[in-house]
Design a protein around this motif. Structure first.
Motif, PDB file in Angstrom:
ATOM      1  N   GLY A 143      -6.792  -3.548  -4.880  1.00  0.00           N
ATOM      2  CA  GLY A 143      -7.259  -4.816  -4.347  1.00  0.00           C
ATOM      3  C   GLY A 143      -7.395  -5.899  -5.396  1.00  0.00           C
ATOM      4  O   GLY A 143      -7.120  -5.696  -6.593  1.00  0.00           O
ATOM      5  N   ALA A 156      -9.578  -8.882   3.720  1.00  0.00           N
ATOM      6  CA  ALA A 156      -9.907  -7.933   2.660  1.00  0.00           C
ATOM      7  C   ALA A 156      -9.879  -8.633   1.308  1.00  0.00           C
ATOM      8  O   ALA A 156     -10.733  -8.388   0.443  1.00  0.00           O
ATOM      9  CB  ALA A 156      -8.924  -6.764   2.687  1.00  0.00           C
ATOM     10  N   HIS A 157      -8.908  -9.505   1.123  1.00  0.00           N
ATOM     11  CA  HIS A 157      -8.824 -10.324  -0.088  1.00  0.00           C
ATOM     12  C   HIS A 157     -10.117 -11.131  -0.264  1.00  0.00           C
ATOM     13  O   HIS A 157     -10.680 -11.194  -1.361  1.00  0.00           O
ATOM     14  CB  HIS A 157      -7.613 -11.250   0.042  1.00  0.00           C
ATOM     15  N   MET A 209       0.857  -1.179   0.000  1.00  0.00           N
ATOM     16  CA  MET A 209       0.000   0.000   0.000  1.00  0.00           C
ATOM     17  C   MET A 209       0.896   1.232   0.000  1.00  0.00           C
ATOM     18  O   MET A 209       2.062   1.173   0.392  1.00  0.00           O
ATOM     19  CB  MET A 209      -0.946   0.017   1.199  1.00  0.00           C
ATOM     20  N   ASN A 244      -1.745  -3.107   4.927  1.00  0.00           N
ATOM     21  CA  ASN A 244      -2.063  -4.126   3.929  1.00  0.00           C
ATOM     22  C   ASN A 244      -0.783  -4.787   3.423  1.00  0.00           C
ATOM     23  O   ASN A 244       0.201  -4.130   3.094  1.00  0.00           O
ATOM     24  CB  ASN A 244      -2.814  -3.505   2.749  1.00  0.00           C
ATOM     25  N   TYR A 245      -0.818  -6.130   3.377  1.00  0.00           N
ATOM     26  CA  TYR A 245       0.327  -6.921   2.935  1.00  0.00           C
ATOM     27  C   TYR A 245      -0.046  -7.801   1.749  1.00  0.00           C
ATOM     28  O   TYR A 245      -1.220  -8.092   1.513  1.00  0.00           O
ATOM     29  CB  TYR A 245       0.832  -7.820   4.074  1.00  0.00           C
ATOM     30  N   THR A 246       0.984  -8.248   1.043  1.00  0.00           N
ATOM     31  CA  THR A 246       0.822  -9.210  -0.046  1.00  0.00           C
ATOM     32  C   THR A 246       1.975 -10.208   0.021  1.00  0.00           C
ATOM     33  O   THR A 246       2.732 -10.228   0.979  1.00  0.00           O
ATOM     34  CB  THR A 246       0.766  -8.492  -1.413  1.00  0.00           C
ATOM     35  N   ALA A 277      -6.599   0.987   3.299  1.00  0.00           N
ATOM     36  CA  ALA A 277      -6.502   0.144   4.490  1.00  0.00           C
ATOM     37  C   ALA A 277      -6.912   0.974   5.697  1.00  0.00           C
ATOM     38  O   ALA A 277      -6.265   1.966   6.023  1.00  0.00           O
ATOM     39  CB  ALA A 277      -5.075  -0.373   4.645  1.00  0.00           C
ATOM     40  N   GLN A 336      -5.871  -9.426   8.489  1.00  0.00           N
ATOM     41  CA  GLN A 336      -6.826  -8.435   7.983  1.00  0.00           C
ATOM     42  C   GLN A 336      -6.680  -8.277   6.468  1.00  0.00           C
ATOM     43  O   GLN A 336      -7.668  -8.094   5.753  1.00  0.00           O
ATOM     44  CB  GLN A 336      -6.601  -7.086   8.678  1.00  0.00           C
ATOM     45  N   SER A 337      -5.442  -8.356   5.969  1.00  0.00           N
ATOM     46  CA  SER A 337      -5.222  -8.288   4.524  1.00  0.00           C
ATOM     47  C   SER A 337      -5.864  -9.478   3.828  1.00  0.00           C
ATOM     48  O   SER A 337      -6.431  -9.347   2.739  1.00  0.00           O
ATOM     49  CB  SER A 337      -3.720  -8.253   4.226  1.00  0.00           C
ATOM     50  N   ASP A 388      -2.374  -7.922  11.212  1.00  0.00           N
ATOM     51  CA  ASP A 388      -2.619  -7.098  10.024  1.00  0.00           C
ATOM     52  C   ASP A 388      -2.578  -7.942   8.750  1.00  0.00           C
ATOM     53  O   ASP A 388      -3.336  -7.692   7.803  1.00  0.00           O
ATOM     54  CB  ASP A 388      -1.578  -5.986   9.930  1.00  0.00           C
ATOM     55  N   TYR A 406      -4.274   1.124  -1.723  1.00  0.00           N
ATOM     56  CA  TYR A 406      -3.716  -0.029  -2.423  1.00  0.00           C
ATOM     57  C   TYR A 406      -4.729  -0.515  -3.450  1.00  0.00           C
ATOM     58  O   TYR A 406      -5.923  -0.207  -3.377  1.00  0.00           O
ATOM     59  CB  TYR A 406      -3.366  -1.157  -1.450  1.00  0.00           C
TER      60      TYR A 406
END
Length: 762
Positions: free
Chosen positions: A361, A408-409, A353, A374-376, A369, A404-405, A401, A359
């Protein structure tokens, strides 16, 4: 005199502890470890969990070679191989330790002399812009990389912030100094990976642009902003695509030099300078998943000035803080292995992000976020086993977190599924299982929750009931995946069963009894693919009979992914007691376990096992592939737990060394390294989703885990040596520990455990 001696000893101990506290741990980080053979790590610069991974490329393998698949694609998963003699350039994104190639975005290469816009080939010096280099002139450390490019007499130095790559190039005197920006280079190049690239010249020291790719992440756009410390006096480009390359004036003017903007599929650009001897040209290169404006803002926010050393030192201080979460005593070799492993566990997952929280999505829309980072880069088939459990101890906020990412995915997913293997706002659907559920369950069971746990359970259940995905429908109806439906039917059945157990534990924690009953029953499905007549897990046909032709040592077309039946038969970490009973009891189970480590695997199987090499293999035990990572600890459920201690202390020095080839297999975004950390400390999470850690044999002399809650968990090791691998007794907080497990709360509440070691087992 005795009092004086006692006082001196106490003073010495206090001084020693103080020295350990202030010891510079980044000095023990050597990113070169794992860059040779199959470790697939990279030596370049990054900060903890940073979005930029700025590292050299020693080659860029195309998907095809002479009209056939190019095996070098696998070799260059991280873009760098230690045995290579040339460097092609320095790019800004890399996977660490994966078994798949991609990324390598925005390659920069400084050169002098006649401009060349083709990298050339390694065995023909001067054929392109690549340069020879020597490891003697190479420095690789935490957030710092340095190398001399011999062919150009240029010293390259790299460092980063979270979203900005910072380059510093020391040039010789020349009227022909160039900096090449290659917009077509990348790791795992195959035809049409580049969908489109764009570059705009803002002024004589700033350019912006983007790159759209269709690679492992099928729909990916990465934006950039590039700023030079010195104005370039001219710039240009060359196209390498037969199709038309459109410029800002749609081809009506000659724009190959000093163009205002350019767009196309295959473009290399260059920027020219006149340099004095020893002159430094610096570049700040910011990236964004959202926009060019986002990249510019990331640069202004994180790297407003031009002080290279400050950026390097600030990043190293971030590493220092993270590394001090576990402070160990031991030999220099132990510390090099341990802190490089710590480093490798804190590269992925990666930030995804902008500095303002925006970021892109999974739905390709821009999101913000809210209340989390937000992570990937979720390689969950690997990392649910030890990496995320390690985070629950030393990185609890980050791990929450990350979940949480994942949630969100799920919300953005048209399939309404949690991630399987995701990166850059894309789902890759790589490997088997739905292991994000194990990561979520492990966090909730251990009390690490900053998200709606019931909503998370609903997402887990929806994922596990997705009948159209990878045989889940047949699995739900029959209790196994039929061999006719999947080439990895057995391993997927086993992995689904484990994930179902994790969902059951989560449901039990949340008092959702109906879900618990459904999934605890599903978790026993591993028994349905066990053939008692031969003692192995075996592919089963839709009619309920076992497949006739079967080789338990083969990895090809036998129903398993990255392993054979001999390894996967031991894959029921959620239920070792029942597995042992299923396999005939203690005596037979121990004999089976022993055979895994001691058998002489015939040569014919090595072409199938672990990528045509013997990397990561001890007997038939494949440490380089994650499904075996819990296996050595299974002796703890038998009457010979000392064999766990013996095996783990055998594995550690064989699979982990402070050398370029020091990783016995892909690091797999930190999973191999997380195994090392846990095992070196003396315990391991055999079944994520449980609050218990199985004890082993610590390889450190002493350790202190500095917890985020302000408490400390201390590991004392008495009589430590390479021969004293057996644990005679354990004492937890002053009381004898009469079990082979410690709980998560016992760690997080602080305290100490003492291992008393011996050369003889009990």
């Amino acid at each position: 005199m005795r009092r004086l001696l006692t006082a001196l000893l106490i003073g010495t101990a206090v001084y020693s502890q103080a020295q350990t506290k202030t010891e510079k741990l980044v000095d023990y980080v050597n990113p070169i470890i794992g860059t040779q053979r199959m470790g697939h790590t990279y030596p370049g610069a990054t900060v903890p969990f940073g979005m930029v991974q700025l590292s050299p490329e020693t080659d860029t393998a195309s998907y095809e070679k002479d009209g056939h698949y190019n095996p070098d694609v696998y070799k260059y998963c991280a873009g760098y191989q230690y045995d290579d003699k040339t460097i092609v350039g320095f790019s800004h994104t890399h996977f660490s330790g994966t078994g798949h190639s991609d990324l390598g975005d925005f390659l920069i290469m400084p050169t002098v002399g006649v401009l060349k816009l083709n990298p050339g080939v390694a065995d023909k010096p001067g054929s392109g812009y690549r340069s020879a280099f020597s490891h003697q002139n190479e420095v690789s450390g935490a957030n710092y990389y340095k190398v001399k490019l011999d062919d150009h007499n240029i010293t390259a130095e790299l460092t980063t912030t979270a979203r900005v790559g910072f380059h510093q190039y020391t040039f010789p005197k020349s009227d022909q100094s160039h900096i090449i920006l290659d917009l077509m280079a990348g790791i795992y190049n195959y035809p049409d990976k580049n969908v489109w690239t764009y570059l705009k010249v803002v002024n004589d020291s700033t350019v912006v642009g983007f790159r759209q790719t269709n690679g492992w992440a099928r729909t990916r756009t990465l934006y950039f902003a590039m700023s030079f410390s010195k104005p370039f006096y001219q710039h240009g480009y060359k196209k390498f695509d037969k199709r038309e390359v459109y410029g800002g004036f749609w081809g009506k003017f000659n724009q190959t030099k000093n163009f205002p903007e350019i767009a196309g599929r295959q473009i290399r650009t260059y920027f020219d300078f006149k340099t004095e001897e020893g002159e430094k040209i610096k570049i700040k290169f910011a990236i964004s998943p959202v926009s060019m404006d986002g990249a510019m803002n990331n640069m202004r926010t994180e790297a407003p000035g031009w002080d290279f050393d400050k950026v390097k030192n600030d990043g190293q201080q971030l590493w220092e803080k993270e590394l001090h979460k576990i402070e160990i005593a031991g030999s220099k070799e132990t510390k090099l292995n341990f802190y490089t492993s710590m480093y490798h566990t804190m590269i992925n997952p990666t930030l995804y992000m902008d500095a303002d929280g925006q970021y892109k999505g999974l739905d390709q829309n821009v999101h913000k976020a809210d209340g989390f980072t937000n992570y990937t880069t979720f390689s969950l088939w690997d990392t649910y086993r030890a990496l995320h459990p390690l985070f629950n101890i030393i990185e609890p906020k980050r791990n929450a977190d990350m979940i949480q990412s994942m949630l969100a995915h799920f919300d953005q997913s048209p399939e309404h599924m949690l991630p399987v293997w995701s990166n850059s706002g894309n789902e890759n659907w790589c490997m088997s299982g739905y292991h994000s559920v194990a990561v979520i369950a492990d966090a909730v069971i251990k009390g690490n929750v900053n998200f709606d746990a019931n909503k998370a359970l609903d997402a887990c259940v929806a994922t596990a009931r997705h009948r159209d995905y990878e045989g889940i429908g047949e699995y739900m109806d029959k209790g196994f995946i039929p061999d006719e439906k999947s080439g990895v039917s057995v391993s997927s059945t086993l992995e689904y069963a484990f994930d179902d157990w994790a969902i059951a534990q989560l449901a039990k924690k949340l008092n959702r009894n109906d879900i618990y009953e459904e999934f605890i029953k599903r978790s026993e499905n591993y028994k349905n693919v066990y053939d008692a007549s031969i003692g192995f897990m075996r592919p089963k046909l839709a009619n309920g009979s076992f497949r006739t032709k079967f080789d338990p040592l083969s990895t090809i077309n036998e129903g398993f992914i990255e392993g054979n039946s001999w390894n996967y038969t031991l894959f029921a970490p959620q239920d070792p007691e029942s597995l042992i009973k299923l396999m005939g009891g203690d005596k037979r189970f121990v004999r089976y376990l022993d055979s895994l480590f001691t058998m002489n695997l015939p040569d014919k199987y090595f072409a199938e096992t672990e990528d045509i090499t013997r990397d990561g293999i001890i007997g038939n035990y494949v440490h380089g592939n994650e499904p075996s990572h819990h296996v050595a600890y299974l002796y703890n459920w038998t009457d010979k737990p000392w064999k766990t201690q013996e095996r783990v202390r055998m594995i550690l020095p064989m699979m982990y060394k402070p050398t370029p080839d020091g990783l016995g297999g892909n690091d797999d975004t930190g999973q191999m390294s997380a195994w090392y950390i846990f095992t070196s400390l003396g315990f391991y999470p055999v079944a994520p989703g449980s609050d218990q850690y199985s004890t082993g044999s610590p390889a450190v002399d002493h350790a202190v885990i500095n917890l985020d809650n302000g408490k400390k968990f201390t590991i004392n090791v008495k009589n430590q040596s390479a021969k004293n691998v057996y644990v005679q007794k354990m004492v937890l907080n002053g009381k004898p520990l009469d079990k082979l497990f410690i709980s998560h709360d016992e760690i997080m509440n602080g305290g100490e455990i003492t291992f008393y070691m011996s050369a003889k087992h009990k």
